[in-house]
Design a protein around this motif. Structure first.
Motif, PDB file in Angstrom:
ATOM      1  N   UNK A 202       0.836  -1.207   0.000  1.00 16.00           N
ATOM      2  CA  UNK A 202       0.000   0.000   0.000  1.00 16.00           C
ATOM      3  C   UNK A 202       0.869   1.255   0.000  1.00 16.00           C
ATOM      4  N   UNK A 203       1.966   1.225   0.773  1.00 15.21           N
ATOM      5  CA  UNK A 203       2.856   2.389   0.833  1.00 15.21           C
ATOM      6  C   UNK A 203       3.474   2.677  -0.533  1.00 15.21           C
TER       7      UNK A 203
ATOM      8  N   UNK B  93      -0.077   5.116  -0.532  1.00 13.74           N
ATOM      9  CA  UNK B  93      -0.863   5.290   0.694  1.00 13.74           C
ATOM     10  C   UNK B  93       0.049   5.746   1.828  1.00 13.74           C
ATOM     11  N   UNK B  94      -0.399   6.761   2.583  1.00 15.92           N
ATOM     12  CA  UNK B  94       0.358   7.199   3.759  1.00 15.92           C
ATOM     13  C   UNK B  94       0.249   6.097   4.812  1.00 15.92           C
ATOM     14  N   UNK B  95       1.085   6.138   5.866  1.00 13.34           N
ATOM     15  CA  UNK B  95       0.977   5.079   6.890  1.00 13.34           C
ATOM     16  C   UNK B  95      -0.442   4.948   7.446  1.00 13.34           C
TER      17      UNK B  95
ATOM     18  N   UNK C 253      -3.293   5.817   6.006  1.00 11.05           N
ATOM     19  CA  UNK C 253      -4.211   5.288   4.984  1.00 11.05           C
ATOM     20  C   UNK C 253      -3.976   3.796   4.767  1.00 11.05           C
ATOM     21  N   UNK C 254      -2.707   3.402   4.799  1.00 13.07           N
ATOM     22  CA  UNK C 254      -2.397   1.973   4.639  1.00 13.07           C
ATOM     23  C   UNK C 254      -3.032   1.190   5.782  1.00 13.07           C
TER      24      UNK C 254
ATOM     25  N   UNK D 133      -7.028   1.351   5.193  1.00  9.32           N
ATOM     26  CA  UNK D 133      -7.584   0.652   4.026  1.00  9.32           C
ATOM     27  C   UNK D 133      -7.153  -0.802   3.940  1.00  9.32           C
ATOM     28  N   UNK D 134      -6.068  -1.147   4.603  1.00  8.93           N
ATOM     29  CA  UNK D 134      -5.596  -2.531   4.484  1.00  8.93           C
ATOM     30  C   UNK D 134      -5.722  -3.287   5.813  1.00  8.93           C
TER      31      UNK D 134
ATOM     32  N   UNK E  35      11.563   1.399   1.861  1.00  8.26           N
ATOM     33  CA  UNK E  35      10.906   0.558   2.870  1.00  8.26           C
ATOM     34  C   UNK E  35      11.833   0.173   4.017  1.00  8.26           C
TER      35      UNK E  35
ATOM     36  N   UNK F  57       8.069   6.171   1.421  1.00  2.00           N
ATOM     37  CA  UNK F  57       7.755   5.290   0.288  1.00  2.00           C
ATOM     38  C   UNK F  57       6.565   5.761  -0.553  1.00  2.00           C
ATOM     39  N   UNK F  58       5.528   6.301   0.112  1.00  3.06           N
ATOM     40  CA  UNK F  58       4.321   6.659  -0.647  1.00  3.06           C
ATOM     41  C   UNK F  58       4.511   7.920  -1.491  1.00  3.06           C
TER      42      UNK F  58
ATOM     43  N   UNK G 154      -4.165  -7.769  -2.390  1.00  4.87           N
ATOM     44  CA  UNK G 154      -5.054  -7.561  -1.242  1.00  4.87           C
ATOM     45  C   UNK G 154      -6.201  -8.568  -1.319  1.00  4.87           C
TER      46      UNK G 154
ATOM     47  N   UNK H 282      -8.949  -8.810   0.271  1.00  3.47           N
ATOM     48  CA  UNK H 282     -10.312  -8.309   0.469  1.00  3.47           C
ATOM     49  C   UNK H 282     -10.797  -7.468  -0.705  1.00  3.47           C
TER      50      UNK H 282
ATOM     51  N   UNK I 271      -6.304   0.463  -6.637  1.00  3.38           N
ATOM     52  CA  UNK I 271      -5.946   0.923  -5.281  1.00  3.38           C
ATOM     53  C   UNK I 271      -4.990   2.123  -5.291  1.00  3.38           C
TER      54      UNK I 271
ATOM     55  N   UNK J 158      -5.537   5.991  -4.026  1.00  5.63           N
ATOM     56  CA  UNK J 158      -4.711   6.585  -2.971  1.00  5.63           C
ATOM     57  C   UNK J 158      -4.101   7.906  -3.439  1.00  5.63           C
TER      58      UNK J 158
END
Lengths: 258, 355
Positions: free
Chosen positions: A159-160, A164-166, A168-169, A172-173, B47, B66-67, B81, B83, B92, B96
């Motif tokens: 997600x990152x 996605x920010x921490x 949001x990750x 959403x996850x 990461x 990272x984002x 994912x 789900x 996704x 985002x």
């Protein structure tokens, strides 16, 4: 006897023990009296109070438990082990002792200040919230952490990298994937809060029509040798508790480790 | 367009790594397990923490989370994912990054078409095959218009045929997207099919970084030579095209027949494990079969390397220790050597060595 049969026999024996105890309550069942006790204003108040306080305490517990469980599940930080151990407190210390600790705290200058300038906890409904919160929050964190531990960190890393920010990750996850575990933990926390007695009576007392939850009402009726009344209230508590556990299994589709 | 520069990167096994990947270049990191390949990807993606500096187009990225790095990452375990449906997985990253709904829909459709996964739109990852999951993960990694893509063993979990097919598609897609890509691969052959350059890593250091054929035909260190399987390199003295899609190559006094793909053959690489030894004359046609004499025996842990002299050429072969014991071979003994025709690899010639 095979090992399989022997182990099944043990589980059946435990079932018989609980089922027998619950069925023994019916020995004192008297139809009209049963209804009269249930419909009495005092009993209905206890049921309403118990349901309301358990719900509020659960919401507060889960509100604190979700971020705490996430931190303990995902991060390594100084004091993590200490926090993890403290969470066992409600499981290793009697609820009465926990309640006593809270009462003693309110007799210290900071506690007295909080009572005077903030919220009056002792012998009020807020005391019930507090009692139920301190006895359930550790368990709520444990259960939610277990649900989050099952979600691989890798999903958040993905997600990152996708932007996605921490936070949001997480939302959403991880939160999404541990939803069922959180619901199950919430229901079990609620059931635990509903049955809470020791800390509640120590902090909030046992005032009829004010701080008398179902467990306290059971204790009060037993203390006055009202066996029929006690049996009715126990049946109500057992009925709500079992209903909740079935609800959990229905929602999660599996047995929930408590 | 991103040019990636790593300067003096140190982390775990990695020691002062300095590496540049040019804009739109596809670089493959190849090396044994634990050589630090995945750590390099994690550092580029942000990461993990590290010592040293990372630049994208000259811009220092060390403090960029990272984002915000704009780096797509295809993890080895894919981590779709569970789900979300296939379409939602791909969408996704776009969501985002707050792309408008119509852009998201168009991009998801485009990528599903390009990767042939349109029919999987509403499926969940649990119901997909290995190859389908791989395609969805690739689509998801590049969906948010990333200009850098990191791929950790992108075809490792697939069977040989699907893996080869996907490698070809991936190569076409990366070129089409004009993306800078770094791949981690465990086999040199697979890397050669995709990459513009290959870096061989060993114990956290880059042993050699070259164009694909160069690694095979000009290994710079003993480690690289060992890693690529100590291939026998033969110079091609003369070639003769045969009628049936084959070419006959003369190297010294040996004549070797290869599949012909229209290239001018300069050198041939034959891995030792593709050369069989027999102590009796093998049946069948005499194609790529020779008589030679054992010149050297090198016992290793579970295998034995044997050097055989054939008409002035010296070929290194490999035998399992068990087979070696059974055959009772010794230096000076005459043996029959069979070269596997399909596994022969050859290069036409490198641009810088063209006459």
């Amino acid at each position: 006897m095979s090992f399989k049969r022997l182990s099944i026999l043990f589980s059946v024996a435990i079932f018989c023990l609980y089922a027998g105890l619950i069925l023994s309550l019916l020995y004192f069942y008297k139809g009209p009296l049963f209804l009269e006790i249930i419909l009495s204003e005092r009993t209905l108040f206890s049921i309403r109070l118990s349901l309301f306080t358990a719900t509020v305490a659960t919401l507060i517990s889960v509100f604190f438990a979700i971020p705490s469980a996430y931190a303990l599940s995902r991060f390594r930080f100084p004091g993590r082990q200490l926090i993890d151990t403290i969470l066992e407190l409600p499981m290793i210390v009697s609820p009465v002792a926990l309640g006593a600790v809270v009462l003693i705290f309110f007799n210290t200058p900071p506690g007295a200040f909080l009572q005077e300038k903030g919220v009056q906890f002792v012998f009020t409904i807020y005391g019930i919230f507090l009692a139920q919160f301190i006895t359930t929050v550790g368990i709520a964190i444990r259960l939610i952490k277990a649900a989050m531990d099952e979600i691989p960190v890798r999903y958040e890393e993905v997600a990152r990298t996708l932007g996605a920010s921490p936070a949001k990750a997480f939302l959403t996850v991880t939160l999404s994937l541990s939803k069922r575990g959180i619901i199950a933990a919430s229901i079990l926390t609620w059931a635990k809060a509903l049955g809470e007695f020791g800390a509640t009576i120590t902090i909030a007392g046992s005032m009829a029509m004010k701080t008398e939850t179902i467990p306290i009402a059971i204790f009060m009726r037993l203390a006055s040798a009202d066996i029929e009344g006690t049996a009715v209230l126990v049946l109500i508590l057992v009925g709500i508790g079992l209903g909740i556990l079935y609800g959990v299994r229905f929602l999660t589709g599996r047995n929930v480790p408590v | 367009m991103p040019r990636i520069e790593l300067k003096n990167i140190t982390k775990h096994i990695l020691k002062e790594i300095t590496l540049t990947v040019e804009d739109r270049e596809i670089l493959a990191l190849v090396g044994p397990n634990g050589s630090g390949k995945t750590t390099i990807l994690n550092i580029i993606a942000g990461l993990t923490d590290y010592k040293g500096e990372v630049f994208f187009d000259g811009r220092n990225m060390d403090k960029t989370p990272p984002h915000m790095r704009g780096v797509g990452y295809l993890f080895q375990d894919l981590a779709l994912f569970p789900h979300l449906t296939v379409a939602s997985n791909i969408a996704y990253g776009l969501k985002m990054q707050h792309y408008p709904e119509e852009t998201i829909t168009a991009r998801v459709d485009d990528l599903m078409n390009a990767l042939h996964i349109k029919k999987l739109r509403e499926r969940y990852p649990q119901s997909l095959s290995g190859g389908e999951k791989q395609r969805v993960a690739i689509a998801r990694a590049i969906a948010p218009f990333q200009k850098i893509l990191l791929l950790d063993e992108p075809t490792s979990s697939l069977d040989a045929q699907t893996s080869k097919y996907l490698r070809i598609e991936l190569c076409t897609l990366l070129k089409k997207l004009e993306i800078t890509a770094i791949l981690v691969m465990h086999d040199l052959l697979g890397a050669e099919e995709i990459a513009d350059r290959i870096a061989i890593l060993h114990k956290g250091a880059i042993e050699q970084i070259s164009r694909p054929g160069d690694i095979l035909f000009n290994p710079k260190t003993k480690m690289v030579s060992e890693f690529i399987g100590m291939p026998n390199i033969l110079d091609c003295d003369d070639c003769r095209i045969l009628s049936s899609g084959l070419i006959e190559v003369v190297s010294g006094n040996m004549t070797i027949v290869l599949p012909y793909e229209g290239n001018t053959i300069r050198k041939i690489a034959i891995p030792p494990h593709d050369i069989y030894i027999s102590d009796t004359k093998p049946p069948g046609p005499a194609l790529n079969r020779y008589r030679g004499t054992i010149a050297e025996i090198i016992p290793l842990r579970s295998m034995v390397r044997i050097r055989v002299d054939i008409d002035g050429n010296s070929l290194l072969t490999e035998l399992s220790a068990e087979a070696f014991d059974e055959m009772n071979l010794d230096i000076g003994r005459e043996v029959f050597v069979i070269i596997k025709l399909r596994r022969l690899r050859y290069v036409e010639e490198f641009e810088d060595s063209r006459e």
